[in-house]
Structure formats: structure tokens, C-alpha cells
Design a protein around this motif. Structure first.
Motif, PDB file in Angstrom:
ATOM      1  N   GLY A  53      14.619  26.302 -20.544  1.00  0.00           N
ATOM      2  CA  GLY A  53      15.971  25.821 -20.768  1.00  0.00           C
ATOM      3  C   GLY A  53      16.987  26.340 -19.771  1.00  0.00           C
ATOM      4  N   GLY A  54      16.874  27.623 -19.437  1.00  0.00           N
ATOM      5  CA  GLY A  54      17.822  28.221 -18.502  1.00  0.00           C
ATOM      6  C   GLY A  54      17.519  27.930 -17.059  1.00  0.00           C
ATOM      7  N   GLY A  55      16.327  27.438 -16.783  1.00  0.00           N
ATOM      8  CA  GLY A  55      15.939  27.108 -15.416  1.00  0.00           C
ATOM      9  C   GLY A  55      15.325  28.254 -14.651  1.00  0.00           C
ATOM     10  N   GLY A  56      15.193  29.423 -15.288  1.00  0.00           N
ATOM     11  CA  GLY A  56      14.689  30.577 -14.565  1.00  0.00           C
ATOM     12  C   GLY A  56      13.182  30.687 -14.537  1.00  0.00           C
ATOM     13  N   MET A  57      12.514  29.868 -15.308  1.00  0.00           N
ATOM     14  CA  MET A  57      11.049  29.917 -15.363  1.00  0.00           C
ATOM     15  C   MET A  57      10.502  28.525 -15.102  1.00  0.00           C
ATOM     16  N   THR A  58       9.583  28.446 -14.168  1.00  0.00           N
ATOM     17  CA  THR A  58       8.943  27.179 -13.842  1.00  0.00           C
ATOM     18  C   THR A  58       7.437  27.352 -13.825  1.00  0.00           C
ATOM     19  N   TYR A  59       6.738  26.224 -13.963  1.00  0.00           N
ATOM     20  CA  TYR A  59       5.279  26.252 -13.999  1.00  0.00           C
ATOM     21  C   TYR A  59       4.780  24.958 -13.395  1.00  0.00           C
ATOM     22  N   TYR A  60       3.726  25.048 -12.573  1.00  0.00           N
ATOM     23  CA  TYR A  60       3.227  23.873 -11.852  1.00  0.00           C
ATOM     24  C   TYR A  60       1.721  23.729 -12.028  1.00  0.00           C
ATOM     25  N   ALA A  61       1.280  22.494 -12.007  1.00  0.00           N
ATOM     26  CA  ALA A  61      -0.137  22.225 -11.906  1.00  0.00           C
ATOM     27  C   ALA A  61      -0.613  22.653 -10.522  1.00  0.00           C
ATOM     28  N   ASP A  62      -1.854  23.098 -10.443  1.00  0.00           N
ATOM     29  CA  ASP A  62      -2.384  23.553  -9.156  1.00  0.00           C
ATOM     30  C   ASP A  62      -2.334  22.449  -8.104  1.00  0.00           C
ATOM     31  N   SER A  63      -2.485  21.217  -8.538  1.00  0.00           N
ATOM     32  CA  SER A  63      -2.551  20.093  -7.604  1.00  0.00           C
ATOM     33  C   SER A  63      -1.229  19.825  -6.898  1.00  0.00           C
ATOM     34  N   VAL A  64      -0.124  20.332  -7.438  1.00  0.00           N
ATOM     35  CA  VAL A  64       1.179  20.064  -6.822  1.00  0.00           C
ATOM     36  C   VAL A  64       1.882  21.330  -6.369  1.00  0.00           C
ATOM     37  N   LYS A  65       1.313  22.469  -6.660  1.00  0.00           N
ATOM     38  CA  LYS A  65       1.942  23.742  -6.314  1.00  0.00           C
ATOM     39  C   LYS A  65       2.183  23.824  -4.796  1.00  0.00           C
ATOM     40  N   GLY A  66       3.386  24.211  -4.440  1.00  0.00           N
ATOM     41  CA  GLY A  66       3.742  24.298  -3.022  1.00  0.00           C
ATOM     42  C   GLY A  66       4.277  23.004  -2.445  1.00  0.00           C
ATOM     43  N   ARG A  67       4.119  21.897  -3.166  1.00  0.00           N
ATOM     44  CA  ARG A  67       4.613  20.596  -2.672  1.00  0.00           C
ATOM     45  C   ARG A  67       5.748  20.053  -3.546  1.00  0.00           C
ATOM     46  N   PHE A  68       5.686  20.309  -4.827  1.00  0.00           N
ATOM     47  CA  PHE A  68       6.677  19.804  -5.772  1.00  0.00           C
ATOM     48  C   PHE A  68       7.550  20.952  -6.273  1.00  0.00           C
ATOM     49  N   THR A  69       8.808  20.632  -6.561  1.00  0.00           N
ATOM     50  CA  THR A  69       9.741  21.610  -7.109  1.00  0.00           C
ATOM     51  C   THR A  69      10.515  20.988  -8.263  1.00  0.00           C
ATOM     52  N   ILE A  70      10.464  21.644  -9.409  1.00  0.00           N
ATOM     53  CA  ILE A  70      11.238  21.196 -10.559  1.00  0.00           C
ATOM     54  C   ILE A  70      12.509  22.029 -10.653  1.00  0.00           C
ATOM     55  N   SER A  71      13.601  21.381 -11.023  1.00  0.00           N
ATOM     56  CA  SER A  71      14.868  22.076 -11.199  1.00  0.00           C
ATOM     57  C   SER A  71      15.682  21.332 -12.252  1.00  0.00           C
TER      58      SER A  71
END
Length: 123
Positions: A53-71
Motif C-alpha cells: 500500500g505504501g509503495g515501499g515493498m515490491t515483488y517481481y516474478a523471476d521472468s520480469v525481474k530487472g526489466r519491469f518496474t511497478i510503482s
């Protein structure tokens, strides 16, 4: 109740970029975790990225890590997915989803879903 509307999908060449947006309306969602998922015909919905909710924690699938950014911008009630270095295997319908339970890659815990936006990566 919160409503979600995705936008920003389209056709892009391999190696290109897109930014998806998910606009929320209805009740305040700043305490909700948000997720992006994608789905192709005949396959199960796949977790892509999530943010608390606060935006301070994110989590990515391995397949997109380093290429996609959620904000997220809670003042604008919008969540974003910046997608770089897109590949044909990223082609899918992308959905954003909302949960009051907490950040998770499990689609079952998400209570509200948008209608989806098509992303096609092709030359």
C-alpha cells in the motif's frame, strides 16, 4: 468497493517499452496491495509484479525481474507497470488487481480485477 481500469497496452517491437497504468476509483485504496498479472489463451493467470500500500515493498516474478518496474501514486490513485526490454513471450493480456489482504503472488487473494489490456510484442 474499488474499481480498476487498465490502459497503456498496445503493439511494440521486441526490445521496446510500454508503461501500463491502472486507475482506481471508489473507496480509498492507499492501504491496499496491488498486483499486475498476465494471461495468454489456454494458460493460467500469471503473477507479474506486486506492490504494498505504501509503495515501499515490491515483488517481481523471476521472468520480469530487472526489466519491469511497478510503482504507485496514491494521490492519483494509480498503479503503473513500466515494461522495458519487452520480448515476444511477454505478449499477454495484462490485468491489475487489488487486495486488502496483503502483497501476494497468489491471484486468489485479490478481490478486485480490472478488465485487462492487451500487450503484443512482435516485429
Amino acid at each position: 468497493q474499488v474499481q480498476l481500469v487498465e490502459s497503456g497496452g498496445g503493439l511494440v517491437q521486441p526490445g521496446g517499452s510500454l508503461r501500463l497504468s491502472c486507475a482506481a476509483s471508489g473507496r480509498t485504496f492507499s492501504s491496499d496491495a496491488m498486483g499486475w498479472f498476465r494471461q495468454t489463451p489456454g494458460k493460467e493467470r500469471e503473477f507479474v509484479a506486486g506492490i504494498n500500500g505504501g509503495g515501499g515493498m515490491t515483488y517481481y516474478a523471476d521472468s520480469v525481474k530487472g526489466r519491469f518496474t511497478i510503482s504507485r501514486d496514491n494521490a492519483k490513485k494509480t498503479v503503473y507497470l513500466q515494461m522495458n526490454s519487452l520480448q515476444p513471450e511477454d505478449t499477454a493480456v495484462y490485468y491489475c488487481a487489488d487486495t486488502t489482504i496483503g502483497l501476494s503472488e497468489n491471484p486468489a487473494v485479490y478481490q478486485t480485477w480490472g478488465q485487462g489490456t492487451q500487450v503484443t510484442v512482435s516485429s
